[in-house]
Design a protein around this motif. Structure first.
Motif, PDB file in Angstrom:
ATOM      1  N   UNK A 168       0.367   2.207  12.708  1.00 30.01           N
ATOM      2  CA  UNK A 168      -0.259   1.810  13.965  1.00 30.01           C
ATOM      3  C   UNK A 168      -0.891   0.426  13.882  1.00 30.01           C
ATOM      4  N   UNK A 169      -0.987  -0.108  12.678  1.00 31.23           N
ATOM      5  CA  UNK A 169      -1.515  -1.448  12.518  1.00 31.23           C
ATOM      6  C   UNK A 169      -3.031  -1.501  12.493  1.00 31.23           C
ATOM      7  N   UNK A 170      -3.676  -0.423  12.117  1.00 31.97           N
ATOM      8  CA  UNK A 170      -5.137  -0.413  12.087  1.00 31.97           C
ATOM      9  C   UNK A 170      -5.698  -1.173  10.895  1.00 31.97           C
ATOM     10  N   UNK A 171      -4.844  -1.561   9.965  1.00 34.87           N
ATOM     11  CA  UNK A 171      -5.288  -2.337   8.799  1.00 34.87           C
ATOM     12  C   UNK A 171      -4.693  -3.736   8.820  1.00 34.87           C
ATOM     13  N   UNK A 172      -4.551  -4.325   9.974  1.00 33.53           N
ATOM     14  CA  UNK A 172      -3.948  -5.651  10.064  1.00 33.53           C
ATOM     15  C   UNK A 172      -4.793  -6.730   9.411  1.00 33.53           C
ATOM     16  N   UNK A 173      -6.077  -6.495   9.299  1.00 30.99           N
ATOM     17  CA  UNK A 173      -6.931  -7.501   8.682  1.00 30.99           C
ATOM     18  C   UNK A 173      -6.689  -7.641   7.194  1.00 30.99           C
ATOM     19  N   UNK A 200       0.729   6.901   8.975  1.00 26.21           N
ATOM     20  CA  UNK A 200       0.551   6.780  10.421  1.00 26.21           C
ATOM     21  C   UNK A 200      -0.468   5.723  10.783  1.00 26.21           C
ATOM     22  N   UNK A 201      -1.585   5.698  10.068  1.00 26.92           N
ATOM     23  CA  UNK A 201      -2.628   4.706  10.338  1.00 26.92           C
ATOM     24  C   UNK A 201      -2.115   3.301  10.035  1.00 26.92           C
ATOM     25  N   UNK A 202      -1.410   3.153   8.922  1.00 26.14           N
ATOM     26  CA  UNK A 202      -0.844   1.850   8.570  1.00 26.14           C
ATOM     27  C   UNK A 202       0.215   1.442   9.597  1.00 26.14           C
ATOM     28  N   UNK A 256       0.822  -1.214   0.000  1.00 23.52           N
ATOM     29  CA  UNK A 256       0.000   0.000   0.000  1.00 23.52           C
ATOM     30  C   UNK A 256       0.858   1.268   0.000  1.00 23.52           C
ATOM     31  N   UNK A 257       1.903   1.316   0.808  1.00 20.70           N
ATOM     32  CA  UNK A 257       2.729   2.523   0.891  1.00 20.70           C
ATOM     33  C   UNK A 257       3.380   2.896  -0.439  1.00 20.70           C
ATOM     34  N   UNK A 258       3.997   1.954  -1.158  1.00 14.42           N
ATOM     35  CA  UNK A 258       4.571   2.341  -2.452  1.00 14.42           C
ATOM     36  C   UNK A 258       3.518   2.786  -3.460  1.00 14.42           C
TER      37      UNK A 258
END
Length: 50
Positions: free
Chosen positions: A43-48, A39-41, A8-10
């Protein structure tokens, strides 16, 4: 190909770079949205997704 959090980041960086080249006035908004997304990524808020 499965898209994971690592991809997602790239993808966001490439899209932001293209938008900045096309419309330089969007720089502030693109940087702000990118930083919030990273920042949201981070923090691990999209671990699913992984």
């Amino acid at each position: 190909m499965t898209i994971t959090v690592a991809h997602i980041q790239p993808i966001i960086a490439i899209l932001a770079g293209i938008l900045i080249l096309v419309m330089p006035r969007l720089l502030n908004f693109i940087v702000a949205i990118y930083l919030i997304a990273v920042g949201v990524i981070g923090l691990g808020l999209f671990r699913h997704l992984s």
